[in-house]
Scaffold this motif. Structure first.
Motif, mmCIF file in Angstrom:
data_model
loop_
_atom_site.group_PDB
_atom_site.id
_atom_site.type_symbol
_atom_site.label_atom_id
_atom_site.label_comp_id
_atom_site.label_asym_id
_atom_site.label_seq_id
_atom_site.Cartn_x
_atom_site.Cartn_y
_atom_site.Cartn_z
ATOM 1 N N VAL A 253 0.839 -1.196 0.000
ATOM 2 C CA VAL A 253 0.000 0.000 0.000
ATOM 3 C C VAL A 253 0.877 1.249 0.000
ATOM 4 C CG1 VAL A 253 -1.810 1.276 1.204
ATOM 5 C CG2 VAL A 253 -1.761 -1.226 1.333
ATOM 6 N N HIS A 254 0.494 2.232 -0.811
ATOM 7 C CA HIS A 254 1.182 3.521 -0.854
ATOM 8 C C HIS A 254 0.184 4.572 -0.389
ATOM 9 C CE1 HIS A 254 4.272 6.108 -3.280
ATOM 10 N NE2 HIS A 254 4.252 6.393 -1.993
ATOM 11 N N LYS A 255 0.455 5.167 0.767
ATOM 12 C CA LYS A 255 -0.497 6.105 1.350
ATOM 13 C C LYS A 255 0.243 7.214 2.080
ATOM 14 C CE LYS A 255 -4.545 4.563 3.110
ATOM 15 N NZ LYS A 255 -5.590 4.136 4.090
ATOM 16 N N PHE A 256 -0.142 8.459 1.819
ATOM 17 C CA PHE A 256 0.473 9.632 2.448
ATOM 18 C C PHE A 256 1.997 9.635 2.299
ATOM 19 C CE2 PHE A 256 -3.495 8.996 4.961
ATOM 20 C CZ PHE A 256 -4.170 10.090 4.454
ATOM 21 N N LEU B 96 -4.839 -7.394 10.327
ATOM 22 C CA LEU B 96 -5.429 -6.060 10.434
ATOM 23 C C LEU B 96 -6.486 -6.030 11.522
ATOM 24 C CD1 LEU B 96 -5.972 -4.889 6.745
ATOM 25 C CD2 LEU B 96 -4.363 -3.967 8.402
ATOM 26 N N GLU B 97 -6.494 -4.944 12.266
ATOM 27 C CA GLU B 97 -7.525 -4.731 13.278
ATOM 28 C C GLU B 97 -8.587 -3.822 12.688
ATOM 29 O OE1 GLU B 97 -7.897 -3.179 17.923
ATOM 30 O OE2 GLU B 97 -6.103 -2.803 16.764
ATOM 31 N N LYS C 110 4.033 -2.822 3.476
ATOM 32 C CA LYS C 110 3.316 -4.081 3.249
ATOM 33 C C LYS C 110 2.351 -4.339 4.399
ATOM 34 C CE LYS C 110 6.740 -6.312 0.284
ATOM 35 N NZ LYS C 110 7.627 -7.479 0.086
ATOM 36 N N VAL C 111 1.180 -4.847 4.050
ATOM 37 C CA VAL C 111 0.131 -5.075 5.039
ATOM 38 C C VAL C 111 -0.247 -6.550 5.051
ATOM 39 C CG1 VAL C 111 -2.229 -4.519 5.701
ATOM 40 C CG2 VAL C 111 -0.785 -2.755 4.677
ATOM 41 N N TYR D 191 -5.759 4.517 8.269
ATOM 42 C CA TYR D 191 -5.771 3.053 8.340
ATOM 43 C C TYR D 191 -4.971 2.392 7.210
ATOM 44 C CZ TYR D 191 -8.152 -1.554 8.544
ATOM 45 O OH TYR D 191 -8.458 -2.885 8.639
ATOM 46 N N PRO D 192 -4.101 1.417 7.523
ATOM 47 C CA PRO D 192 -3.875 0.798 8.830
ATOM 48 C C PRO D 192 -2.664 1.382 9.583
ATOM 49 C CG PRO D 192 -2.831 -0.550 7.185
ATOM 50 C CD PRO D 192 -3.421 0.650 6.459
#
Length: 339
Positions: free
Chosen positions: A221-224, A235-236, A229-230, A278-279
């Motif tokens: 995932v690429h975010k902000f 995941l909660e 890696k997730v 998230y996450p």
């Protein structure tokens, strides 16, 4: 009930603006993802004013969020027939419901009829043409689409909507892909998760869908501006994070009885922020700092003039750290919910 009681009941005059206040509360509850509360507010509104457009539309939206799609479809269908509310806004949601319910023939018949009779608004035309084309493909190849074929791919039109459409089209594409076999969904959303330009909230929705499907593989995932890696299975659920609840408890201690509206605003902003993030976990993992930042942010959003130094003192946190966290909340709120 005797005749006199009945007459008295009919003479009851409601407080001015009560319906609008209920509708506003319903919309706020929707934004805060309190879908059961939203449903209740809209339902109360409609008991008083059955044809209130926003209340009916809001009720449909709250039903959608509770996965009660058939009930929502009945509402939007009736609104279209009775010409209640903004026709094209309701049409877009209604078509989306038909697609999610797999009622592609209805989509084709309805959209072909509308396009023959009237000109579509420019902001909706492209989206509805995409849906018409997609639904035609689904009708033409419905048997193949239901087959669990490892080599199967979704229609290119749907992938184009996901990767190049506006956020509302991307959301719709995610919902439709989510109804396909898990391996198709996983393969289809990988590129979307890696594109840092895509809406972070939509990425959060995808991650939760992956968790619901019990996907075992890691996703990148690429975010902000950060790539990571997730592990989906680990995941909660963001809405049950202990850190999030602990932070809100601190805010509640200061605001819930003193200023319930301000506390509600802080709560909504907090869950919006966590969902966008998230996450990833907020940094630093200090509930007191984030509670102070939330308090400060809510005050700012309400246009109040509370002493920010006093807020930091109340939560016993560093003033500059509080300001930094508050700025982060506002920045991500604006970036993630601008569409």
């Amino acid at each position: 009930m005797n005749e006199e009681q009945k007459n008295n009941k009919e003479k009851v005059v409601l407080f001015p603006g009560v319906v609008e206040k209920l509708v506003t509360k319903g919309m706020d509850a929707l934004k805060g993802k309190n879908f059961s509360d939203a449903h209740s507010y809209f339902d109360q509104s409609l008991q008083i004013e059955p044809d209130h457009p926003q209340a009916r539309f809001g009720l449909a939206l709250s039903l959608i969020e509770q996965s009660r799609l058939e009930e929502a479809k009945e509402i939007t269908e009736k609104m279209l027939k009775e010409d209640i509310g903004n026709y094209f806004d309701i049409l877009q949601v209604h078509i989306s419901l038909l697609v999610q319910l797999g009622q592609y023939n209805e989509v084709v018949v309805m959209l072909e009829g509308i396009m023959e009779e009237e000109k579509l608004p420019a902001n909706l035309a492209e989206s509805l043409y995409h849906l018409l084309h997609f639904s035609r493909q689904m009708v033409d190849g419905e048997t193949k689409i239901e087959m669990d074929d490892e080599a199967k791919k979704p229609p290119n039109e749907l992938l184009h909507m996901l990767n190049y459409g506006s956020p509302d089209k991307q959301w719709l594409a995610i919902q439709m892909l989510g109804k396909m076999p898990t391996h198709v969904f996983v393969d289809s959303i990988k590129e979307f998760l890696l594109n840092d330009e895509n809406d972070p909230v939509l990425k959060s929705i995808i991650l939760q869908l992956l968790k619901e499907k019990n996907v075992e593989e890691q996703m990148e995932v690429h975010k902000f501006g950060k790539k990571y890696k997730v592990n989906i299975l680990n995941l909660e659920d963001v809405f049950h994070e202990k850190f999030g609840k602990n932070t809100l408890e601190l805010v509640a201690n200061k605001l819930e009885s003193q200023n319930p509206s301000l506390y509600e605003a802080a709560s909504q902003v907090w869950w919006h922020y966590l969902f966008a993030l998230y996450p990833i976990s907020p940094e630093p993992l200090n509930p007191s700092i984030w509670a102070a930042a939330l308090h400060k942010t809510a005050v700012q959003l309400f246009g109040l003039e509370d002493d920010v130094l006093e807020i930091a003192s109340e939560y016993n946190v560093d003033f500059d750290e509080m300001l930094s966290c508050a700025d982060t909340i506002i920045k991500i709120e604006q970036e993630a919910f601008k569409s």
